[in-house]
Design an enzyme around this catalytic site. Structure first.
Site, mmCIF file in Angstrom:
data_model
loop_
_atom_site.group_PDB
_atom_site.id
_atom_site.type_symbol
_atom_site.label_atom_id
_atom_site.label_comp_id
_atom_site.label_asym_id
_atom_site.label_seq_id
_atom_site.Cartn_x
_atom_site.Cartn_y
_atom_site.Cartn_z
ATOM 1 C CG ASP A 158 -1.813 -1.165 1.337
ATOM 2 O OD1 ASP A 158 -3.034 -0.990 1.260
ATOM 3 O OD2 ASP A 158 -1.301 -2.297 1.503
ATOM 4 C CB THR A 159 3.644 2.297 2.230
ATOM 5 O OG1 THR A 159 2.853 2.290 3.417
ATOM 6 C CG2 THR A 159 4.636 3.453 2.307
#
Length: 236
Positions: A185-186
């Site tokens: 996600d990051t």
């Protein structure tokens, strides 16, 4: 009613009780708001009955697709696999425990139809309504501060499992994404910012569930992943 065809992905690993609740609730939400959609259950070598549950839903409803893997390869890898097979103009996903209030899904997707490349739920905006333990709150804020400080992200929250993408923009980004688990996600958000993608953060209602598949070792790995990504971005 939103007219775009939507691919909704629910990543699953040994989440049988949550999966039993999430699928019918997702179907109802999608039927009420969206004209065309598919629901992809990205199930990553579960051993608790999630495999059979997902397969039974696929048999009952042609709009549900069960992606099963015999070997666990990680949540991020499951999302990448789902994105490569998704048919929708918009690709979105949320955690199977429905920690983020589902009523925000239309707003999330509408942000992309209105021009954003990525829309992401944020638990750290002033208008968000969050309930979670103090320990998890401290870890989350500390982690997101490190991402902003070390990786120069402009976003508040990187790990909220509630995101939507212009699928073409996501596909152009995927060859650069190396992480296969929680840091996915990051990494997506950081690399998207470096490409100039338009990212909209949306305040949400979020409630911590009774359990989580994020373990202490995952947090340490994600800390190392921040430094590893900085190295990849800055050292030839």
């Amino acid at each position: 009613m939103i007219q775009s065809f939507i691919s909704v992905v629910i990543p699953v690993y040994n989440d049988l009780p949550a999966l039993k609740e999430a699928v019918p609730l997702t179907l109802k939400m999608m039927d009420d708001v969206f004209s065309g959609f598919e629901i992809i259950i990205a199930e990553d070598a579960s051993t608790d009955g999630s495999t059979e549950c997902a397969a039974s839903w696929q048999e009952k409803d042609s709009r549900i697709i069960h992606l099963h893997r015999d070997q666990r390869l990680g949540r991020g890898s499951a999302l990448t696999t789902a994105a490569l097979q998704a048919k929708g103009d918009i690709f979105c996903y949320f955690d199977v425990d429905l920690a983020t209030d589902m009523s925000y899904l239309p707003q999330l997707i509408r942000a992309v139809t209105d021009g954003a490349d990525i829309a992401t739920g944020s638990r750290l905006l002033s208008d968000s309504n969050i309930t979670r333990s103090l320990g998890r709150e401290v870890k989350s804020r500390g982690y997101n501060w490190l991402v902003r400080f070390i990786l120069r992200s402009r976003l508040k929250d990187h790990q909220c499992g509630f995101k939507a993408f212009n699928k073409d923009k996501l596909l152009s980004l995927l060859p650069e994404i190396k992480d296969t688990h929680w840091f996915w996600d990051t990494e997506v958000l950081v690399r998207a910012q470096r490409k100039g993608y338009v990212i909209e953060e949306i305040p949400v209602i979020w409630r911590e569930g009774p359990g989580t598949t994020v373990k202490s070792q995952d947090i340490w790995k994600m800390g190392r992943s921040i430094l590893n990504l900085w190295w990849k971005l800055h050292v030839p």
